[in-house]
Design an enzyme around this catalytic site. Structure first.
Site, PDB file in Angstrom:
ATOM      1  N   ARG A  28      38.224  -0.817  59.665  1.00 22.69           N
ATOM      2  CA  ARG A  28      39.539  -0.571  59.862  1.00 22.69           C
ATOM      3  C   ARG A  28      40.289  -0.334  60.942  1.00 22.69           C
ATOM      4  O   ARG A  28      41.479  -0.322  60.983  1.00 22.69           O
ATOM      5  CB  ARG A  28      39.745   0.778  58.778  1.00 22.69           C
ATOM      6  CG  ARG A  28      39.471   0.367  57.258  1.00 22.69           C
ATOM      7  CD  ARG A  28      40.184   1.421  56.299  1.00 22.69           C
ATOM      8  NE  ARG A  28      39.866   1.116  54.864  1.00 22.69           N
ATOM      9  CZ  ARG A  28      39.503   1.937  53.983  1.00 22.69           C
ATOM     10  NH1 ARG A  28      39.515   3.378  54.356  1.00 22.69           N
ATOM     11  NH2 ARG A  28      39.210   1.643  52.945  1.00 22.69           N
ATOM     12  N   GLU A  40      33.018  -7.010  54.797  1.00 25.27           N
ATOM     13  CA  GLU A  40      33.248  -7.141  53.294  1.00 25.27           C
ATOM     14  C   GLU A  40      31.795  -7.944  52.618  1.00 25.27           C
ATOM     15  O   GLU A  40      31.437  -7.345  51.532  1.00 25.27           O
ATOM     16  CB  GLU A  40      34.078  -8.400  53.165  1.00 25.27           C
ATOM     17  CG  GLU A  40      35.611  -7.746  53.099  1.00 25.27           C
ATOM     18  CD  GLU A  40      35.939  -6.569  52.330  1.00 25.27           C
ATOM     19  OE1 GLU A  40      35.366  -6.482  51.161  1.00 25.27           O
ATOM     20  OE2 GLU A  40      36.865  -5.632  52.757  1.00 25.27           O
ATOM     21  N   LEU A  83      19.056  -3.847  54.218  1.00 25.14           N
ATOM     22  CA  LEU A  83      20.090  -3.842  53.221  1.00 25.14           C
ATOM     23  C   LEU A  83      20.139  -4.605  52.052  1.00 25.14           C
ATOM     24  O   LEU A  83      20.837  -4.510  51.007  1.00 25.14           O
ATOM     25  CB  LEU A  83      21.198  -4.726  54.222  1.00 25.14           C
ATOM     26  CG  LEU A  83      22.162  -4.101  54.987  1.00 25.14           C
ATOM     27  CD1 LEU A  83      23.148  -4.850  55.682  1.00 25.14           C
ATOM     28  CD2 LEU A  83      22.857  -2.985  54.349  1.00 25.14           C
ATOM     29  N   GLY A  84      19.128  -5.660  51.840  1.00 24.32           N
ATOM     30  CA  GLY A  84      18.744  -6.313  50.670  1.00 24.32           C
ATOM     31  C   GLY A  84      19.738  -7.389  50.440  1.00 24.32           C
ATOM     32  O   GLY A  84      20.630  -7.728  51.097  1.00 24.32           O
ATOM     33  N   TYR A 123      37.100 -12.743  45.723  1.00 24.40           N
ATOM     34  CA  TYR A 123      37.467 -11.409  46.306  1.00 24.40           C
ATOM     35  C   TYR A 123      37.270 -11.345  47.868  1.00 24.40           C
ATOM     36  O   TYR A 123      38.163 -10.806  48.673  1.00 24.40           O
ATOM     37  CB  TYR A 123      36.588 -10.305  45.523  1.00 24.40           C
ATOM     38  CG  TYR A 123      36.348  -9.014  46.332  1.00 24.40           C
ATOM     39  CD1 TYR A 123      37.262  -8.146  45.841  1.00 24.40           C
ATOM     40  CD2 TYR A 123      35.622  -8.815  47.308  1.00 24.40           C
ATOM     41  CE1 TYR A 123      37.696  -6.919  46.403  1.00 24.40           C
ATOM     42  CE2 TYR A 123      35.667  -7.573  48.017  1.00 24.40           C
ATOM     43  CZ  TYR A 123      36.709  -6.544  47.612  1.00 24.40           C
ATOM     44  OH  TYR A 123      36.771  -5.401  48.320  1.00 24.40           O
ATOM     45  N   ASP A 141      37.554  -6.838  42.247  1.00 15.34           N
ATOM     46  CA  ASP A 141      36.308  -6.733  42.001  1.00 15.34           C
ATOM     47  C   ASP A 141      36.222  -5.460  41.028  1.00 15.34           C
ATOM     48  O   ASP A 141      37.141  -5.145  40.392  1.00 15.34           O
ATOM     49  CB  ASP A 141      35.473  -6.343  43.789  1.00 15.34           C
ATOM     50  CG  ASP A 141      35.888  -4.954  44.042  1.00 15.34           C
ATOM     51  OD1 ASP A 141      36.709  -4.385  43.489  1.00 15.34           O
ATOM     52  OD2 ASP A 141      35.262  -4.523  44.987  1.00 15.34           O
TER      53      ASP A 141
END
Ligand code: SF4
Length: 375
Positions: A28, A40, A83-84, A123, A141
């Site tokens: 941010r 994202e 993180l997968g 999204y 989302d």
């Protein structure tokens, strides 16, 4: 849903709340589309707190789209390791390569161009374009959908196409055209911090007076539950070799379609990264595994290894409940297998591996510690 003057008040209250109470998150503090894009993608399946260290480490190594595009895929996956959902990392890099090759490294500013990039759907495109460039696209989302469903007291399964279209229309109508980036983040923030799946904190909500779900006393029961896909139990057996130096053997991810097809019967989170020799099992895992090892290591002499069972590992991926039976095979020298690599069993970090593979290595290490003469 608020209209006219009410809509102006609704927007004002939401934005004022967001600007005062938003969490201070690293993505941010920037308008750089590359950084917003990365955040994202990471946040698609990962909680904020878990994503932050990955985000920071990733950016240290790949500070811009050019370095990411030029990096070896293995290195990108290694930094994603843990993180997968690794297709996110693969697509991220593919998209970076397209941006560098076709757009001189500039992220597209038009929605239709952004949507052409691998891994970028409605999204993600709306989030990046609105935050980085002030594009007037509303995000939708699961989180935002829940907020909208409660605000409008929308019943039924939200992912059904008719409901989703209504939600998208509502999201578009509410979007503040003067501050679309902040607006979208405010909606996401409300869903993440106050309008949470369980026990929404309506007393703190900046737009509670507009919320139909709250007025009707049904906010907490929205969105209505969708029918769960039945859980599928998957049983696997994995061979964890260890030699006298404490090294183990990992097999590479499949390189081509033929290999991928052959690996299809093993859940992709195991076989699409570096992994222990693994196979699905129905009956005695030790017997199946021994036969499998003989098959994949035809050139290795003296294949009568002793398989020491380690503690089973449980892992869940979407609807799959996976149980892995790891077996420790202590050997003088690791068998030679084409394409395989040898790495310390206690530190697999030099290769991209899934969190399931790491769990298996931990179980094997614990078993090794309890085996007389084991490592
Ligand atoms: Fe969500 Fe409650 Fe706010 Fe309605 S009032 S939007 S249910 S937090």
């Amino acid at each position: 849903m608020p209209e006219g003057l009410e809509l102006a008040t609704f927007r004002k209250q939401m934005l004022a709340w967001f600007r005062q109470f938003q969490r201070d998150l690293p993505w941010r503090r920037t308008k750089d589309p590359y950084r917003i894009w990365l955040s994202e993608i990471m946040l698609q399946q990962t909680r904020v707190a878990a994503a932050i260290p990955y985000y920071e480490k990733f950016l240290q190594r790949f500070p811009d789209v050019h370095t990411l595009a030029a990096a070896p895929q293995d290195e990108v996956l290694r930094l994603w390791s843990g993180l997968g959902y690794y297709s996110r990392a693969r697509n991220l890099q593919k998209a970076a390569q397209q941006i560098v090759a076709k757009r001189g490294g500039e992220f597209p500013t038009r929605l239709e161009d952004a949507l052409l990039l691998p891994g970028i759907g409605n999204y993600t495109a709306a989030a990046i374009l609105s935050i980085a460039f002030g594009g007037k696209q509303a995000v939708l989302d699961g989180n935002v959908a829940r907020v909208l469903a409660r605000l409008g007291a929308i019943r039924g399964e939200l992912r059904e196409s008719k409901n989703w279209q209504t939600l998208q229309k509502n999201a578009d109508r509410l979007l503040d055209p003067e501050s679309p980036g902040d607006w979208n983040q405010a909606m996401m923030e409300l869903g993440a911090t106050l309008c949470t799946p369980r026990s929404p904190r309506c007393l703190l909500c900046p737009v509670a007076q507009f919320c139909e779900g709250r007025k009707l006393g049904i906010a907490e029961s929205l969105p209505e539950k969708r029918k769960e896909r039945a859980t599928v139990e998957v049983a696997l057996a994995a061979a964890v070799f260890t030699d006298r130096k404490g090294c183990t053997l990992l097999l590479p991810p499949p390189k081509n379609i033929m290999e991928k097809a052959a690996a299809d019967h093993v859940p992709s989170l195991v076989s699409r990264m570096w992994h222990f020799p693994t196979l699905p099992v129905n009956s005695d895992p030790a017997v199946s595994l021994a036969a499998f090892l003989r098959k994949i290591m035809p050139e290795v002499p003296n294949r009568e290894w002793r398989l020491v069972p380690a503690k089973n590992v449980r892992h869940a991926v979407t609807y799959r409940a996976i149980t892995v039976s790891p077996f420790l095979l202590t050997v003088e020298n690791l068998p030679r297998v084409r394409g395989a690599k040898q790495v310390p069993l206690g530190d697999l970090s030099s290769l991209p591996v899934s969190s399931l593979t790491r769990k298996v290595s931990r179980a094997a290490l614990a078993a090794a510690a309890s085996v007389p003469g084991g490592r």
